[in-house]
Design an enzyme around this catalytic site. Sequence first.
Site, PDB file in Angstrom:
ATOM      1  N   GLY A  28       0.823  -1.213   0.050  1.00 36.35           N
ATOM      2  CA  GLY A  28       0.064   0.035   0.159  1.00 36.35           C
ATOM      3  C   GLY A  28       1.000   1.279  -0.104  1.00 36.35           C
ATOM      4  NE  ARG A  53       0.794   7.278   8.346  1.00 36.67           N
ATOM      5  CZ  ARG A  53       2.124   7.408   9.000  1.00 36.67           C
ATOM      6  NH1 ARG A  53       3.067   8.537   8.509  1.00 36.67           N
ATOM      7  NH2 ARG A  53       2.918   6.244   9.202  1.00 36.67           N
ATOM      8  CE1 TYR A  82      -0.998   4.090  13.663  1.00 34.66           C
ATOM      9  CE2 TYR A  82      -0.770   5.961  11.994  1.00 34.66           C
ATOM     10  CZ  TYR A  82      -1.512   4.614  12.283  1.00 34.66           C
ATOM     11  OH  TYR A  82      -2.536   3.999  11.862  1.00 34.66           O
ATOM     12  CB  CYS A 102     -10.030  22.218  20.103  1.00 34.21           C
ATOM     13  SG  CYS A 102     -10.904  23.382  19.086  1.00 34.21           S
TER      14      CYS A 102
HETATM   15  N1  LLP Z   1      -2.161  -6.413   3.738  1.00 35.46           N
HETATM   16  C1  LLP Z   1      -2.456  -6.162   4.905  1.00 35.46           C
HETATM   17  C2  LLP Z   1      -3.440  -7.668   5.287  1.00 35.46           C
HETATM   18  C3  LLP Z   1      -2.672  -5.144   5.900  1.00 35.46           C
HETATM   19  O1  LLP Z   1      -3.176  -5.217   6.832  1.00 35.46           O
HETATM   20  C4  LLP Z   1      -2.115  -4.016   5.189  1.00 35.46           C
HETATM   21  C5  LLP Z   1      -1.985  -2.725   6.330  1.00 35.46           C
HETATM   22  C6  LLP Z   1      -1.456  -3.936   3.823  1.00 35.46           C
HETATM   23  C7  LLP Z   1      -1.417  -5.201   3.125  1.00 35.46           C
HETATM   24  C8  LLP Z   1      -0.594  -2.855   3.507  1.00 35.46           C
HETATM   25  O2  LLP Z   1       0.508  -2.540   4.164  1.00 35.46           O
HETATM   26  P1  LLP Z   1       1.497  -1.149   3.635  1.00 35.46           P
HETATM   27  O3  LLP Z   1       2.210  -2.030   2.373  1.00 35.46           O
HETATM   28  O4  LLP Z   1       0.741  -0.137   3.383  1.00 35.46           O
HETATM   29  O5  LLP Z   1       2.284  -0.877   4.672  1.00 35.46           O
HETATM   30  N2  LLP Z   1      -2.560   3.322   9.242  1.00 35.46           N
HETATM   31  C9  LLP Z   1      -1.272   3.065   9.514  1.00 35.46           C
HETATM   32  C10 LLP Z   1      -1.058   1.856   8.400  1.00 35.46           C
HETATM   33  C11 LLP Z   1      -1.666   0.609   8.834  1.00 35.46           C
HETATM   34  C12 LLP Z   1      -1.392  -0.587   8.042  1.00 35.46           C
HETATM   35  C13 LLP Z   1      -2.515  -1.339   8.076  1.00 35.46           C
HETATM   36  N3  LLP Z   1      -2.488  -2.917   7.309  1.00 35.46           N
HETATM   37  C14 LLP Z   1      -0.332   4.210   9.067  1.00 35.46           C
HETATM   38  O6  LLP Z   1      -0.939   5.320   8.663  1.00 35.46           O
HETATM   39  O7  LLP Z   1       1.072   3.960   9.184  1.00 35.46           O
END
Ligand code: LLP
Length: 419
Positions: free
Chosen positions: A280, A317, A321, A348
Amino acid sequence: MMSLGRLEGFSYSKGELHCEQVPLKKIAKEVGTPTYVYSKATLSNRVQRLQKVWRGAKFEAQVYFAVKACSNIHILRLLGQEGCGADIVSGGELFRSSIAEIDPRKIVFSGVGKSEKEIVEALKARIHMFNVESLEELLSIDRLSFESGSKAQVSLRVNPNVDAKTHPHISTGLKKNKFGLSKDELQEIYRTLPRLKSAQVCGLSCHIGSQILALQPFSKAWKELVETAKKAPFDVKFLDLGGGLGVPYLGEKAIELEDYAELIAKTFKGSPYEIGIEPGRALVGPSAMLLTKLLNVKRRGARSFYIVDAAMNDLIRPALYGATHPAFSVEQARSRALVTTDLVGPVCETADTFQTNLKLPALKSGSLLAFGNAGAYGMTMASQYNSRPRVAEVLVDGSSYKIIRRRETYANLIEHELV
Ligand code: LLP
């Protein structure tokens, strides 16, 4: 102020920050602020960089883009045209993917809890694969596919107990995390396989976390996946390696897309499995900036606060985080003098802070700033907190741009409240 580093698609030209050939100032003037600005060339290029390595290695793998990172249908369509499928985690993401004409044979359905409604929708859409995380879920999919007479291919999501060495909120591959199947849970599923009436268990998957900045955790997890595949009491046709590849937010040394793609090719070339990945962030993160305007400069003794019109509801974010999205002045400062300031939004709570003790040029109210690396988990995690309408999204292509999501209005804020 950070240097632009390798934020592809964005550069200074004649002292002004551009996305491809479009000045961000023009977008601010015509679309307003805050606005997410995506570079089309960067999006395409990041997918192609993976594919180029694989072509060179005479290796094939399917990219299932993790829709949760950036779910605008225009972005999904573009990634679809580049050959990507979708990794979805909800009926909503399935809906978006079909509107974006992603081929259902390239859709995998991940997630630790899928409702019956969502399973039925996915069966109807004839998706490629359900990534299953519990025996109970497998039995529901089996029953629903039997009842509807539709085919359900299933991969079992292995929890490889590997430390992704990332923020605890986004680490998923440890035994203590809710995700995947432990060795015992897998054994229980294996014993149940003969009882299945319809679901076809034919793959294994894993995903150990997000924003991973080293290759080791991946190799460890994939090794475990292959070991599990070798011992599995069913014919393993598909391996889904998950997502998780990180991007450098602060100029850290991150893994290049090429190195990641190479590791995959090296590990799996000649193996009997069809390989898929679920990236992603690594595809969309660097492709966008969040354009914002300085509302007020507030000085308090030696400290100052730059209050911008973007806030934690637009980009959560940093608050959630402790992430840092580098801030750039849209107009390059003429003087080299820097002031130390906190960069904050108008919401706020103190959590609405993008960065503290940041060195920025002295800017006046009305100046434009942009937060880098904002394409992943930016707009998808936006809310209307503080009754702030969600911001606009713009896709730049060369010297032109189009609005791919209108800025919400006050009427949008109350449209679901029955008045
Ligand atoms: N596959 C599964 C099963 C997942 O749960 C996720 C992300 C991905 C693929 C994609 O991961 P990536 O390649 O994007 O790292 N909101 C958080 C990130 C949460 C990721 C959740 N799962 C942030 O803003 O850092």
